[in-house]
Design an enzyme around this catalytic site. Structure first.
Site, PDB file in Angstrom:
ATOM      1  N   GLY A  66       0.917  -1.055   0.133  1.00 15.67           N
ATOM      2  CA  GLY A  66       0.200   0.138   0.137  1.00 15.67           C
ATOM      3  C   GLY A  66       0.863   1.219   0.048  1.00 15.67           C
ATOM      4  N   CYS A 103      -6.301  22.123  18.647  1.00 13.52           N
ATOM      5  CA  CYS A 103      -6.201  22.592  20.103  1.00 13.52           C
ATOM      6  C   CYS A 103      -5.466  21.152  20.933  1.00 13.52           C
ATOM      7  CB  CYS A 103      -7.393  22.708  20.575  1.00 13.52           C
ATOM      8  SG  CYS A 103      -8.024  24.231  19.740  1.00 13.52           S
ATOM      9  N   TYR A 156      -1.850   6.732   4.206  1.00  8.18           N
ATOM     10  CA  TYR A 156      -2.354   6.782   5.751  1.00  8.18           C
ATOM     11  C   TYR A 156      -2.214   8.289   6.122  1.00  8.18           C
ATOM     12  CZ  TYR A 156      -1.191   2.023   5.238  1.00  8.18           C
ATOM     13  OH  TYR A 156      -1.323   0.625   4.521  1.00  8.18           O
TER      14      TYR A 156
HETATM   15  C1  LIG Z   1      -2.067  -2.733   5.883  1.00  6.49           C
HETATM   16  C2  LIG Z   1      -2.117  -3.936   5.239  1.00  6.49           C
HETATM   17  C3  LIG Z   1      -1.298  -3.973   4.151  1.00  6.49           C
HETATM   18  C4  LIG Z   1      -0.517  -2.705   3.595  1.00  6.49           C
HETATM   19  O1  LIG Z   1       0.582  -2.353   4.286  1.00  6.49           O
HETATM   20  P1  LIG Z   1       1.638  -1.336   3.624  1.00  6.49           P
HETATM   21  O2  LIG Z   1       2.401  -1.014   4.883  1.00  6.49           O
HETATM   22  O3  LIG Z   1       0.744   0.155   3.416  1.00  6.49           O
HETATM   23  O4  LIG Z   1       2.112  -1.926   2.738  1.00  6.49           O
HETATM   24  C5  LIG Z   1      -1.203  -5.071   3.339  1.00  6.49           C
HETATM   25  N1  LIG Z   1      -1.938  -6.253   3.727  1.00  6.49           N
HETATM   26  C6  LIG Z   1      -2.670  -6.471   4.889  1.00  6.49           C
HETATM   27  C7  LIG Z   1      -3.241  -7.387   5.417  1.00  6.49           C
HETATM   28  C8  LIG Z   1      -2.723  -5.014   5.790  1.00  6.49           C
HETATM   29  O5  LIG Z   1      -3.313  -5.045   7.004  1.00  6.49           O
END
Ligand SMILES: *Cc1c(COP(=O)(O)O)cnc(C)c1O
Length: 463
Positions: A322, A391, A421
């Site tokens: 991600g 705040c 994120y």
């Molecule tokens: C959060 C998550 C990802 C992605 O993580 P990154 O750090 O954004 O690459 C992939 N697989 C699962 C199951 C996750 O919970």
């Protein structure tokens, strides 16, 4: 990272305060290509441009704070991941990092699959035309309604996360007269972050079914026995912002070991394993992430070797980056509002956003870089803390960084690597209006998620 000696800025005593920072870059105007998206550069006037458009124009047209996403960089990263893993593996973009309909269309066009973990993400994916068979549905507590929708839509896989869910998904699938393709998420006891991993992590977490104590093997037994399920593999996700592949090595070995046990007990070789996401990116110049092709080679070598040792056919691998795809493709643009030098400490620079558009610093003690982007400056470096307008004294965007000492209200500063994120975890704290995401490409900028308005806030407040 450690404190290091450096020439004291003009507003500071010789002794710098405690902090988590390196010496200032030799040239504060330089843009380290590791942390900025690919089309970012400075124009002849010294202003930062992305996709050929200068930040002053972007700020005028779209306001601040705002996220600017480099579309060609996003697409290039998708292709790099798809090419690195090739036709015998699957890349699933983890939608929770940042999801919108435009993102879904780009993923679809660039050949990636998509992870969702809620009904809202599933709706966005389907609405933007992602074929259901390219969607994986995750989560440790999917509601019955969410499972119904996922099964009805025909998602390619549901990743089962508990004993209750094995039964729930099987019942719902049977009611719909289908066999749902599923994976079982196992907790392999590895926890990985950046440069270190723990191979004997306590399985004290809400996700997955523990490999230890035979829990995962029991889950497999139950899933194989249910008509509504087609068990296609095992899933493991070990951490976030990982640079060192050693944690994946241990995780893959344990997952392959489970596949071998399944073969011995049930006489079936499960065809797939998913090694999750968590691959790191550069937030500051001190970070050195690996390229997708290096990651792909490392993972496939590990799995191939472990399978040979266990005399298993090598399963199809999937991964779920991600952050590594969207993180580096965007920056947040802020306008400087107030500047408070604290003698002998640091200078507090307040911007027009804060923890409502980037909670990661407050939540994870995350590190970010920052640069003056509306102009260049030859002034001395000064140690700053970039804070928001909320705040809350923990409302910090960049904890320790250097900006030119002639920084003034009205200057534009930008924080790179905020694609992942940040918008997806944005909040309305203090009734802040969540910023827009603007996609920039080849001299054109267009809003893909618009800025919230006060009418949006009032519409939810039904009095
Ligand atoms: C959060 C998550 C990802 C992605 O993580 P990154 O750090 O954004 O690459 C992939 N697989 C699962 C199951 C996750 O919970």
């Amino acid at each position: 990272m450690s404190r290091s000696a450096h020439p004291a800025g003009p507003r500071h005593a010789d002794v710098l305060p405690e902090g988590h920072y390196s010496a200032p870059a030799a040239d504060l105007n330089a843009l380290d290509e590791k942390v900025w998206s690919r089309t970012v550069t400075r124009d002849a006037d010294g202003a930062l441009t992305v996709g050929g458009i200068a930040v002053a124009r972007l700020a005028e047209e779209f306001g601040t704070p705002a996220y600017f996403l480099d579309e060609s960089d996003f697409r290039a990263r998708c292709r790099a991941w798809a090419d690195a893993f090739g036709p015998d593996a699957d890349v699933f973009y983890a939608g929770k990092a940042f999801l919108s309909r435009a993102i879904v269309r780009w993923l679809k066009e660039e050949g990636l699959n998509l992870d969702v973990c809620s009904g809202g993400e599933l709706t966005t994916a389907l609405d933007a035309g992602m074929p259901a068979e390219r969607i994986a549905f995750h989560g440790n507590n999917k509601t019955v309604a969410e499972i119904e929708r996922a099964v009805e839509a025909g998602v390619g896989r549901i990743v089962l996360d508990s004993f209750q869910e094995i039964v729930r998904v099987a019942h719902i699938a049977q009611r719909h007269g289908v066999r749902q393709r599923v994976q079982i998420r196992v907790t392999v006891g590895v926890e990985a972050h950046t440069h270190e991993f723990i191979a004997t992590a306590h399985e004290d977490q809400k996700f997955g079914i523990a490999l230890a104590d035979g829990q995962a093997a029991e889950a497999v037994r139950r899933a194989l026995a249910l008509d509504g399920l087609e068990l296609i593999g095992v899933h493991s996700h070990i951490g976030s912002q990982i640079f060192d592949m050693a944690g994946f090595e241990v995780s893959a070995r344990r997952v392959v070991q489970l596949l071998a046990e399944i073969r011995d007990e049930h006489g079936v070789e499960l065809p797939e394993i998913d090694l999750g996401g968590g691959l790191g990116i550069a937030y500051t110049s001190d970070d050195d992430p690996r390229e997708p092709h290096e990651i792909a080679k490392a993972l496939s070598d590990i799995v191939t070797r472990e399978c040979e040792a266990a005399k298993l056919r090598t399963p199809r691998i999937s991964v779920e980056p991600g952050r590594a795809i969207v993180g580096p493709t965007a920056f947040t643009l802020y306008e400087v509002g107030t500047i408070k030098p604290l003698e002998g400490l640091r200078t507090y620079v307040s911007v027009d956003g804060g923890m409502s558009d980037n909670i990661r610093t407050a939540l994870y003690d995350a590190e970010y870089s920052v640069a003056l982007v509306s102009r260049t400056s030859d002034a001395e470096p000064m140690l700053v803390r970039v804070v928001g307008k909320h705040c809350e004294s923990g409302d910090i965007v960049v904890k320790d960084a250097f900006l030119p000492a002639d920084l003034a209200p009205g200057d534009l500063i930008a924080v790179p690597a905020t694609g992942a994120y940040c918008r997806s975890m944005a909040s309305n704290y203090n009734h802040a209006l969540r910023p827009p995401v603007v996609a920039v490409r080849d001299g054109e900028a267009r809003v893909i998620v618009r800025r919230e308005t006060e009418e949006d806030l009032l519409r939810l407040d039904v009095g």
